[in-house]
Scaffold this motif. Structure first.
Motif, PDB file in Angstrom:
ATOM      1  N   THR A   1      74.347  98.209   3.901  1.00 61.72           N
ATOM      2  CA  THR A   1      74.721  96.886   4.405  1.00 61.72           C
ATOM      3  C   THR A   1      74.313  96.752   5.862  1.00 61.72           C
ATOM      4  N   LEU A   2      73.592  95.680   6.144  1.00 67.60           N
ATOM      5  CA  LEU A   2      73.251  95.309   7.511  1.00 67.60           C
ATOM      6  C   LEU A   2      74.299  94.312   7.972  1.00 67.60           C
ATOM      7  N   THR A   3      74.865  94.522   9.140  1.00 68.25           N
ATOM      8  CA  THR A   3      75.857  93.599   9.684  1.00 68.25           C
ATOM      9  C   THR A   3      75.216  92.782  10.790  1.00 68.25           C
ATOM     10  N   LEU A   4      75.382  91.477  10.687  1.00 73.83           N
ATOM     11  CA  LEU A   4      74.844  90.534  11.659  1.00 73.83           C
ATOM     12  C   LEU A   4      76.012  89.870  12.374  1.00 73.83           C
ATOM     13  N   VAL A   5      76.128  90.101  13.672  1.00 68.27           N
ATOM     14  CA  VAL A   5      77.212  89.549  14.481  1.00 68.27           C
ATOM     15  C   VAL A   5      76.639  88.366  15.265  1.00 68.27           C
ATOM     16  N   ILE A   6      77.270  87.181  15.114  1.00 63.77           N
ATOM     17  CA  ILE A   6      76.742  85.967  15.731  1.00 63.77           C
ATOM     18  C   ILE A   6      77.784  85.341  16.646  1.00 63.77           C
ATOM     19  N   SER A   7      77.382  85.120  17.898  1.00 58.76           N
ATOM     20  CA  SER A   7      78.230  84.410  18.859  1.00 58.76           C
ATOM     21  C   SER A   7      77.321  83.695  19.845  1.00 58.76           C
ATOM     22  N   LYS A   8      77.408  82.378  19.913  1.00 53.77           N
ATOM     23  CA  LYS A   8      76.552  81.635  20.845  1.00 53.77           C
ATOM     24  C   LYS A   8      76.844  82.011  22.294  1.00 53.77           C
ATOM     25  N   SER A   9      78.117  82.224  22.627  1.00 60.49           N
ATOM     26  CA  SER A   9      78.474  82.541  24.012  1.00 60.49           C
ATOM     27  C   SER A   9      78.403  84.038  24.291  1.00 60.49           C
TER      28      SER A   9
END
Length: 191
Positions: free
Chosen positions: A152-160
Motif C-alpha cells: 500500500t502506498l499512502t498519499l498524504v494531502i494538505s494544501k497548507s
C-alpha cells in the motif's frame, strides 16, 4: 478585465430587482476573484496566495510561478505512471496494489470525486481513504487493508501543509505500518 464567466438566469425565477439590489456584493466578489487571480496574498490566516486552481490552469498563475507548476505537474504524472507501470516499487520490490489517501475537506473530496467520476472497473489500484478523524472509520479502513500494508502506498494531502486532522490520520497510518514492521516513510508520499 471582467471575469470570463457568464450565468444564464433565463430559466430561474429571480425577482426583477435582485441583481440590482445585490450589485455591491457581486462587485465585491468579482474584485476578490481578481485579487486571487493576480496572486495577492488573500489567505491572511496562513499568509499565502490562494491558487490551487492554478494546477488546472497554470496560465492563470502569476507569470513567475507557471514554469514551476508545469514542472511539478509533469513530475507528479511521471511518478503516478511509474507506480501504475510497476517502475516505482515497495521496499520489498513488489508493485503497489493499494492506495491509502489521507486528507480532509477538499484534499479528500477532490480525489474521491475524480475517482468516482473518471475511473472504471480497470482502476490500477484499490483506493481507500482516511477522510475524517473518526477512530472507528480509520480502524475500518485499516481492517479492509488487513495484511496489505506492505503493498500500500499512502498519499498524504494538505494544501497548507499544517492540517491537524490530516497529520493525525498520517500518524495513525504510521503506527499501523510500524505495528507490522514496515517503514512508513518508504510507503508514503506527501502533497
Amino acid at each position: 478585465s471582467d471575469p470570463d464567466l457568464w450565468l444564464d438566469f433565463s430559466r430561474m425565477v429571480i425577482p426583477a430587482a435582485y441583481l440590482e439590489q445585490h450589485a455591491g456584493a457581486i462587485e465585491r466578489a468579482s474584485n476578490e476573484m481578481r485579487r486571487i487571480e493576480a496572486g495577492e496574498t488573500v489567505n491572511t490566516d496562513e499568509d499565502r496566495m490562494v491558487g490551487h486552481y492554478w494546477l488546472r490552469a497554470p496560465s492563470l498563475a502569476p507569470e513567475a510561478l507557471e514554469p514551476a507548476i508545469m514542472r511539478n505537474i509533469a513530475e507528479i504524472k511521471a511518478f503516478a505512471s511509474g507506480v501504475h507501470q510497476g517502475e516505482v516499487l515497495t521496499p520489498a520490490d513488489k508493485t503497489f496494489r493499494h492506495l491509502l489517501v489521507i486528507g480532509i475537506g477538499g484534499s479528500a473530496l477532490g480525489p474521491q470525486l475524480a475517482i468516482d467520476a473518471l475511473t472504471g472497473t480497470d482502476i490500477p489500484m484499490s483506493i481507500h481513504f482516511f477522510d475524517n478523524t473518526d477512530p472507528d472509520g480509520i480502524d475500518r479502513t485499516l481492517a479492509v487493508l488487513g495484511g496489505k500494508l506492505g503493498r500500500t502506498l499512502t498519499l498524504v494531502i494538505s494544501k497548507s501543509g499544517g492540517t491537524k486532522e490530516t497529520r493525525n490520520g498520517m500518524l495513525e497510518a504510521k503506527t499501523a505500518y510500524e505495528s507490522v514492521g514496515l517503514d512508513f516513510g518508504r510507503h508514503a508520499v506527501a502533497i
